[in-house]
Design an enzyme around this catalytic site. Sequence first.
Site, PDB file in Angstrom:
ATOM      1  NE  ARG A  66      -2.992   0.287   3.292  1.00 35.39           N
ATOM      2  CZ  ARG A  66      -2.435   0.617   4.477  1.00 35.39           C
ATOM      3  NH1 ARG A  66      -1.880   1.799   4.640  1.00 35.39           N
ATOM      4  NH2 ARG A  66      -2.441  -0.235   5.480  1.00 35.39           N
ATOM      5  CE1 TYR A 119     -15.190  10.741 -16.797  1.00 37.13           C
ATOM      6  CE2 TYR A 119     -14.844  10.875 -14.439  1.00 37.13           C
ATOM      7  CZ  TYR A 119     -15.221  10.152 -15.553  1.00 37.13           C
ATOM      8  OH  TYR A 119     -15.621   8.858 -15.419  1.00 37.13           O
ATOM      9  CG  ASP A 191      -7.996  15.170 -16.066  1.00 34.05           C
ATOM     10  OD1 ASP A 191      -7.299  14.526 -16.874  1.00 34.05           O
ATOM     11  OD2 ASP A 191      -9.071  14.736 -15.605  1.00 34.05           O
ATOM     12  CE  LYS A 216     -11.385   7.022 -18.926  1.00 35.53           C
ATOM     13  NZ  LYS A 216     -11.654   8.373 -18.478  1.00 35.53           N
TER      14      LYS A 216
HETATM   15  C1  LIG Z   1     -12.122   8.915 -17.381  1.00 40.90           C
HETATM   16  C2  LIG Z   1     -11.657  10.222 -16.925  1.00 40.90           C
HETATM   17  C3  LIG Z   1     -11.435  10.445 -15.563  1.00 40.90           C
HETATM   18  C4  LIG Z   1     -11.714   9.402 -14.503  1.00 40.90           C
HETATM   19  O1  LIG Z   1     -10.865   8.299 -14.610  1.00 40.90           O
HETATM   20  P1  LIG Z   1     -11.272   6.801 -14.148  1.00 40.90           P
HETATM   21  O2  LIG Z   1     -10.065   6.023 -14.450  1.00 40.90           O
HETATM   22  O3  LIG Z   1     -12.484   6.424 -14.939  1.00 40.90           O
HETATM   23  O4  LIG Z   1     -11.591   6.872 -12.691  1.00 40.90           O
HETATM   24  C5  LIG Z   1     -10.950  11.688 -15.198  1.00 40.90           C
HETATM   25  N1  LIG Z   1     -10.713  12.656 -16.099  1.00 40.90           N
HETATM   26  C6  LIG Z   1     -10.919  12.474 -17.408  1.00 40.90           C
HETATM   27  C7  LIG Z   1     -10.628  13.581 -18.365  1.00 40.90           C
HETATM   28  C8  LIG Z   1     -11.401  11.254 -17.872  1.00 40.90           C
HETATM   29  O5  LIG Z   1     -11.621  11.077 -19.180  1.00 40.90           O
END
Ligand SMILES: *Cc1c(COP(=O)(O)O)cnc(C)c1O
Length: 401
Positions: A66, A119, A191, A216
Amino acid sequence: MKIEKKATGLALKGDSTRVVWGGEQENLPYRATQVPIVTSAAYAYNDIDVWHDVAQGEEPGFIYSRMSNPTVEALEQKLCELESAESAVAFSSGMAVISSVLYSFLSQGKRVVSTRDSYGGTNKIFEEFLPRMGVDVCLCETTNYAEIEHEILQGCDVVYLETPTNPTLKILDLARLTQAAKQVGALVIADNTFATPLNQNPLLFGVDIVLHSATKFLSGHGDVMGGIACGEESLINQVRHYREINGAALDPFSAFLILRGIKTLALRVRQQQANALAIAEFLLNEPLVETVNYPGLPSHPNYDIACEQMRGFGAIVSFVLRGGMPMVTELLPQLHYAHCAGNLGAVETIYGPARTTSHVENTLEERRALGISEGLVRISVGIEDSEDLIADLQQAFTYIR
Ligand SMILES: *Cc1c(COP(=O)(O)O)cnc(C)c1O
């Protein structure tokens, strides 16, 4: 595009080389050519003093997975190289990293400034969870710089930016907003999921922490979840401490899949964004399409900023279909080379309306308030042949006409 790569040793190497070799050399025991999956929950020490020194961070080593794990650490090192960062920390999902970064730096009485387009899950943290903790949240109109800068200069602790935005593909000027944030001593978080580290490196514009949903493009095959934050060591250590205690660590199997995925990131993204531009141009000429959102189109309202801060425009296109949801319901099942699913960034092309993907967490009223049309469809363009993807769209539009 204007960005000069930083003159660090590694940044001089090309993207394709960095995604393959970055962070791996020091994590290859037994003459292995691939980073091993280390599944041990804990690490054993016969020398209790050494154990103590490692536990205190005075000696390198592992104590408990962890806290840190060799496979996860290899992934963290790879991301450091891709984002030109000093340090990185990986989490069990993108939302885990976003919430943990925000909760690491925000507490009762603090103030965060962000934008309405982000998001859906991130928006929920701003609307539901942070206010519950007594954090003052200010969400501005996404590309209204007068409003955003005014709110930042009122004083705030954190500025949170997402660019390009999901699913509206708006572009925020990272250098400009970071400059405003620095005037009031605010921490800037970005992000970078949509751009990928190949197209945009927010740290080079003064952003303090860059984060990704590794679910992603980084992993790229839609078969694993993860998230990662990168930045200066002193900041990332605070986020790492939050992870150690709150527990949303990445597991080593997932870390391995993400590491493997990243090796083809440059190849995939190159093909995906060439396909995305071809699809965006096709959609521009389709009468049933009301609007096309793609930052690589000169007609995009933020095209100039996109050209300044991005090296490529990414693989996400969105469009508003005339006739709204009833037409979307007709169109999507006609597509052959498309999953209708809530993911993005995979090798297969994926379609989804905002209602069931990025903004599934929001009600119809909330989506209206956020300016998310019910006819808005997001395409995560895959690595297939663009001719096939366009022919597929053509036949689907012919059908609904
Ligand atoms: C999918 C996504 C998230 C969240 O990520 P997860 O892996 O689904 O928790 C955050 N920001 C953006 C821009 C995303 O496309």
